[in-house]
Design a protein around this motif. Structure first.
Motif, PDB file in Angstrom:
ATOM      1  N   LEU A  75       1.664   9.590  12.066  1.00  0.00           N
ATOM      2  CA  LEU A  75       1.092   8.254  12.060  1.00  0.00           C
ATOM      3  C   LEU A  75       1.657   7.524  10.847  1.00  0.00           C
ATOM      4  O   LEU A  75       2.499   8.068  10.136  1.00  0.00           O
ATOM      5  CB  LEU A  75      -0.442   8.322  11.999  1.00  0.00           C
ATOM      6  N   HIS A  76       1.199   6.324  10.603  1.00  0.00           N
ATOM      7  CA  HIS A  76       1.773   5.498   9.541  1.00  0.00           C
ATOM      8  C   HIS A  76       0.903   5.453   8.289  1.00  0.00           C
ATOM      9  O   HIS A  76      -0.309   5.568   8.353  1.00  0.00           O
ATOM     10  CB  HIS A  76       1.980   4.068  10.054  1.00  0.00           C
ATOM     11  N   TYR A  77       1.590   5.230   7.181  1.00  0.00           N
ATOM     12  CA  TYR A  77       0.947   4.877   5.923  1.00  0.00           C
ATOM     13  C   TYR A  77       1.123   3.374   5.757  1.00  0.00           C
ATOM     14  O   TYR A  77       2.083   2.790   6.258  1.00  0.00           O
ATOM     15  CB  TYR A  77       1.627   5.587   4.744  1.00  0.00           C
ATOM     16  N   TYR A  78       0.194   2.775   5.017  1.00  0.00           N
ATOM     17  CA  TYR A  78       0.234   1.336   4.780  1.00  0.00           C
ATOM     18  C   TYR A  78       0.038   1.076   3.295  1.00  0.00           C
ATOM     19  O   TYR A  78      -0.776   1.734   2.652  1.00  0.00           O
ATOM     20  CB  TYR A  78      -0.904   0.630   5.535  1.00  0.00           C
ATOM     21  N   ARG A  79       0.782   0.113   2.767  1.00  0.00           N
ATOM     22  CA  ARG A  79       0.496  -0.363   1.416  1.00  0.00           C
ATOM     23  C   ARG A  79      -0.516  -1.484   1.579  1.00  0.00           C
ATOM     24  O   ARG A  79      -0.262  -2.461   2.283  1.00  0.00           O
ATOM     25  CB  ARG A  79       1.737  -0.891   0.717  1.00  0.00           C
ATOM     26  N   VAL A  80      -1.679  -1.302   0.952  1.00  0.00           N
ATOM     27  CA  VAL A  80      -2.733  -2.312   1.047  1.00  0.00           C
ATOM     28  C   VAL A  80      -3.030  -2.866  -0.335  1.00  0.00           C
ATOM     29  O   VAL A  80      -2.832  -2.181  -1.353  1.00  0.00           O
ATOM     30  CB  VAL A  80      -4.023  -1.762   1.704  1.00  0.00           C
ATOM     31  N   ALA A  81      -3.500  -4.102  -0.362  1.00  0.00           N
ATOM     32  CA  ALA A  81      -3.898  -4.753  -1.605  1.00  0.00           C
ATOM     33  C   ALA A  81      -5.418  -4.920  -1.577  1.00  0.00           C
ATOM     34  O   ALA A  81      -5.963  -5.535  -0.662  1.00  0.00           O
ATOM     35  CB  ALA A  81      -3.217  -6.111  -1.733  1.00  0.00           C
ATOM     36  N   ILE A  82      -6.081  -4.352  -2.576  1.00  0.00           N
ATOM     37  CA  ILE A  82      -7.534  -4.451  -2.706  1.00  0.00           C
ATOM     38  C   ILE A  82      -7.812  -5.360  -3.894  1.00  0.00           C
ATOM     39  O   ILE A  82      -7.393  -5.059  -5.017  1.00  0.00           O
ATOM     40  CB  ILE A  82      -8.169  -3.066  -2.931  1.00  0.00           C
ATOM     41  N   PRO A  83      -8.503  -6.482  -3.666  1.00  0.00           N
ATOM     42  CA  PRO A  83      -8.807  -7.374  -4.798  1.00  0.00           C
ATOM     43  C   PRO A  83      -9.600  -6.630  -5.879  1.00  0.00           C
ATOM     44  O   PRO A  83     -10.504  -5.854  -5.576  1.00  0.00           O
ATOM     45  CB  PRO A  83      -9.666  -8.475  -4.167  1.00  0.00           C
ATOM     46  N   LEU A  84      -9.245  -6.877  -7.138  1.00  0.00           N
ATOM     47  CA  LEU A  84      -9.951  -6.217  -8.231  1.00  0.00           C
ATOM     48  C   LEU A  84     -11.418  -6.644  -8.271  1.00  0.00           C
ATOM     49  O   LEU A  84     -12.274  -5.880  -8.719  1.00  0.00           O
ATOM     50  CB  LEU A  84      -9.265  -6.484  -9.566  1.00  0.00           C
TER      51      LEU A  84
END
Length: 111
Positions: A75-84
């Protein structure tokens, strides 16, 4: 539906061949606490994020591999952005500040 010029029309992809999410999708990191070693830090579980990138190619689920339960499916990995502001209550920095982290597909839920 977007077509892929490198794949002939009518070809159906197998599970895991196409990513479930795309850049720009809003997701939530699953909030679960399985027994054993898992590669999603506790402090990001349950947090909202935006997918920045799909990591190619698809990869083995290293958590399942660690327990000898993966039969080679990918399956895939994703780069995600989580707001601080999502991570730290009262964060005083810019509302645009975020943490980037790569998370496996099975840990992400669509918002």
């Amino acid at each position: 539906m977007m077509t892929n010029p490198s794949r002939p029309a009518g070809i159906v992809l197998a599970l895991g061949e196409a990513p479930v999410f795309a850049a720009g999708d809003r997701v939530k990191v699953s909030k679960r606490f399985p027994v054993g070693h898992y590669r999603v830090p506790l402090y990001v579980r349950g947090k909202s994020a935006v997918v920045e990138a799909v990591m190619e190619p698809a990869n083995l689920d290293n958590e399942e591999e660690g327990f000898g339960r993966n039969a080679g499916s990918k399956l895939h990995y994703y780069r995600v952005a989580i707001p601080l502001t999502e991570l730290w209550q009262g964060y005083a920095g810019s509302s645009r500040d975020s943490l980037r982290i790569e998370i496996f597909e099975t840990w992400l839920e669509r918002i």
